[in-house]
Design an enzyme around this catalytic site. Structure first.
Site, PDB file in Angstrom:
ATOM      1  N   GLU A 259      -9.762   4.636  -1.800  1.00  0.00           N
ATOM      2  CA  GLU A 259     -10.068   3.778  -2.951  1.00  0.00           C
ATOM      3  C   GLU A 259     -11.196   2.882  -2.468  1.00  0.00           C
ATOM      4  OE1 GLU A 259     -10.334   0.553  -4.606  1.00  0.00           O
ATOM      5  OE2 GLU A 259      -8.173   0.172  -4.455  1.00  0.00           O
ATOM      6  N   CYS A 296     -10.676  -5.209  -5.989  1.00  0.00           N
ATOM      7  CA  CYS A 296     -11.406  -3.969  -6.293  1.00  0.00           C
ATOM      8  C   CYS A 296     -11.677  -3.852  -7.783  1.00  0.00           C
ATOM      9  CB  CYS A 296     -10.652  -2.763  -5.775  1.00  0.00           C
ATOM     10  SG  CYS A 296      -8.890  -2.967  -5.780  1.00  0.00           S
TER      11      CYS A 296
END
Ligand code: NAP
Length: 498
Positions: A259, A296
């Protein structure tokens, strides 16, 4: 804490030491992990798989519940060490601990239900012409030992006992966690909690190991070890890409579930900006600065169409960001990377600075820039993640160009639409493009705050993630560590325990 790695149930010193670099308090010495310790942990994990990979769902669920309890029992110490190491406030660490415990229990209940096995059965058709059909059963099986690289920005929920570890252990895969250098003490105490649960449940010591940081060589050895069958990673595009390439170059390539970066664009359609531009501006400022922008899902880009409503929205965003306070970043390296990213953005001709906070050592305030759509399209670097509280407003001549602007973006974890009734046609036009770009699409909200749920997707096309079919949050995350196996003509008594 004794500064050692946990290798198959034994606290083991590595070679040499490194010092933590806490935001507050004194640095602590840790012994470095080594490729040799990694190899030992992997041998033990493979050995453990022959029992753990064939254990009952109930026994693994009980183990996950116990890990949650052991973490809870160490709550105060974890908060104290975590706050000192990361500079995050105690309320955040406490909330994250709750989320970590919740995730472990969610996976425990998920495997108890058993739906994740996706069991299928096509019965034999002995009389079928021209050929009979055999009896065919299919079920998802655990893949073997899994490597987990914890994230710097979630020392608990995305780290040693975070979502990747919970999903892998739930699936039946032993885990080797690589300690993050930004929070070695937090990592160590959580590893100790997992080990206490493992002992309590009488499981093989190779089910969980924790290797302290020791530079790139440790991570490289981990992803290249032949016993490792998949990797879960959250971090930078650069680090993730390097490890992904190592996984692909192995004699037996393995999946790397990374990720990585995302700028999480927001498209503000005209009617929505007209009706509630100020409200959206305040919401954006709050989302952009939350946790010093170190999420994120931080919404780094806002697209608006030119006009007085857009100007009012921008003015209110500047006001709201002006009221925000400077915060401490997770590490010196992340703070430096933020300053570098900010300098890259601000030095581009055509970029107007609207708001410039402090950026001093690990302390940063909010930064806001404005560009035209033409400048944005001519400078792809403006669409790259700057990890921290930095936003860019892209002003387009008309919202009709949003579709092509969205089409020029790389893969994203999220994309957000702010849309009112009168924007319906524009929204319908944009939606298919956003769907191709992002793992999660949000209407009239903000992307920070990722619900841990059955239907959550935290992933997306590269570089948001290295595997767009997967999510690292929510119960679907377990699929990364399972492999469908088909059993042809095997009677039930020959099938594994499921
Ligand atoms: P990172 O530098 O990618 O490090 C993550 C982990 O991977 C660490 O354990 C690191 O340990 C290891 N690693 C990195 N490069 C490696 C390599 N070439 N070979 C082997 N191991 C390697 O990320 P970070 O330190 O957490 O944060 C730095 C930057 O990452 C931030 O400024 C931000 O841009 C980004 N980030 C993004 C997200 C997101 O969710 N999108 C989250 C966190 C961070 P060693 O380097 O010590 O070996």
């Amino acid at each position: 804490m004794d500064g050692k790695s946990l290798i198959a149930g034994e606290w083991t010193a590595g070679e040499g030491t490194f010092q933590s670099a806490p935001a507050t308090g004194e640095p602590v010495n840790y012994t470095k992990g080594t490729p040799e310790l990694v190899a030992r942990a992997c041998v033990a994990a493979e050995d453990a798989f022959w029992s753990y990979g064939y254990s009952t769902r109930e026994s693994r669920a009980a183990f996950l519940d116990k890990v949650a309890d052991e973490i809870d029992a160490r709550g105060e110490t974890i908060t104290e060490i975590g706050c000192a190491e990361t500079g995050l406030p105690s309320a955040r660490l406490e909330g994250e601990r709750g989320r970590t415990i919740g995730q472990l229990k969610l996976f425990a209940n998920h495997i108890r239900k058993g739906d994740y096995l996706d069991y299928r059965h096509d019965s034999a058709l002995a009389d079928r012409q021209p050929l009979p059909r055999p009896d065919i059963k299919m079920v998802q099986r655990p893949i073997g030992p899994v490597a987990v690289f914890g994230a710097s920005n979630f020392p608990l929920a995305f780290s040693t006992a975070g979502g990747d570890t919970a999903a892998a252990l739930a699936a039946g895969c032993p885990v080797i966690a690589k300690g993050h250098p930004a929070h070695p003490g937090t990592g160590e105490i959580v590893a100790e909690a997992i080990d206490a649960a493992r002992r309590g449940e009488g499981l093989h010591p190779g089910v969980f190991s924790f290797v302290h940081d020791g530079g790139n060589a440790v991570g490289a050895a981990l992803v290249q070890d032949p016993f490792i069958k998949a990797v879960g990673f959250t971090g930078s595009l650069r680090g993730g890409r390097a490890l992904f390439d190592l996984c692909a170059a192995r004699d037996e390539p393995i999946p790397f579930f990374g990720e990585l970066g995302s700028v999480n664009p927001m498209f503000l359609l005209p009617e929505a900006v007209k009706a509630r531009g100020a409200e959206i501006a305040r919401g954006w400022a709050a989302s952009l600065t939350m946790g010093a922008g170190q999420f994120c899902t931080n919404p780094g880009l806002a697209f608006v169409s030119d006009g007085s409503d857009a100007e009012a929205f921008i003015a209110e965003t500047v006001n709201a960001l002006g009221e925000s306070v400077a915060q401490t970043m997770l590490t010196d390296g992340i703070a430096q990377a933020f300053r570098n990213g900010r300098d890259k953005v601000s030095s581009i001709p055509g970029v107007e600075t609207l708001c410039a906070g402090v950026a001093d050592h690990r302390s940063v305030g909010a930064f806001l820039y404005r560009v035209s759509a033409d400048t944005f399209e001519a400078n792809p670097v403006l669409a790259h993640e700057v990890f921290g509280p930095l936003g860019i407003v892209v002003v387009a001549d008309t919202a009709k160009t949003f579709r092509s602007l969205a089409g020029s973006l790389e893969g994203q974890l999220t994309a957000t639409l702010h849309s009112d009734g009168g924007d319906a046609r524009l929204a319908a036009d944009l939606l298919p493009v956003l769907e191709r770009k992002a793992g999660r699409i949000i209407l009239n909200g903000f992307p920070t705050g990722v619900e841990v749920a059955d239907s959550m997707v935290h992933g997306g096309p590269f570089p948001a993630s290295t595997n767009f079919g997967a999510t690292s949050v929510g119960t679907l995350a377990i699929r990364r560590f399972l492999r469908p196996v088909c059993y042809q003509n095997l009677p039930d008594e020959m099938l594994p325990t499921i």
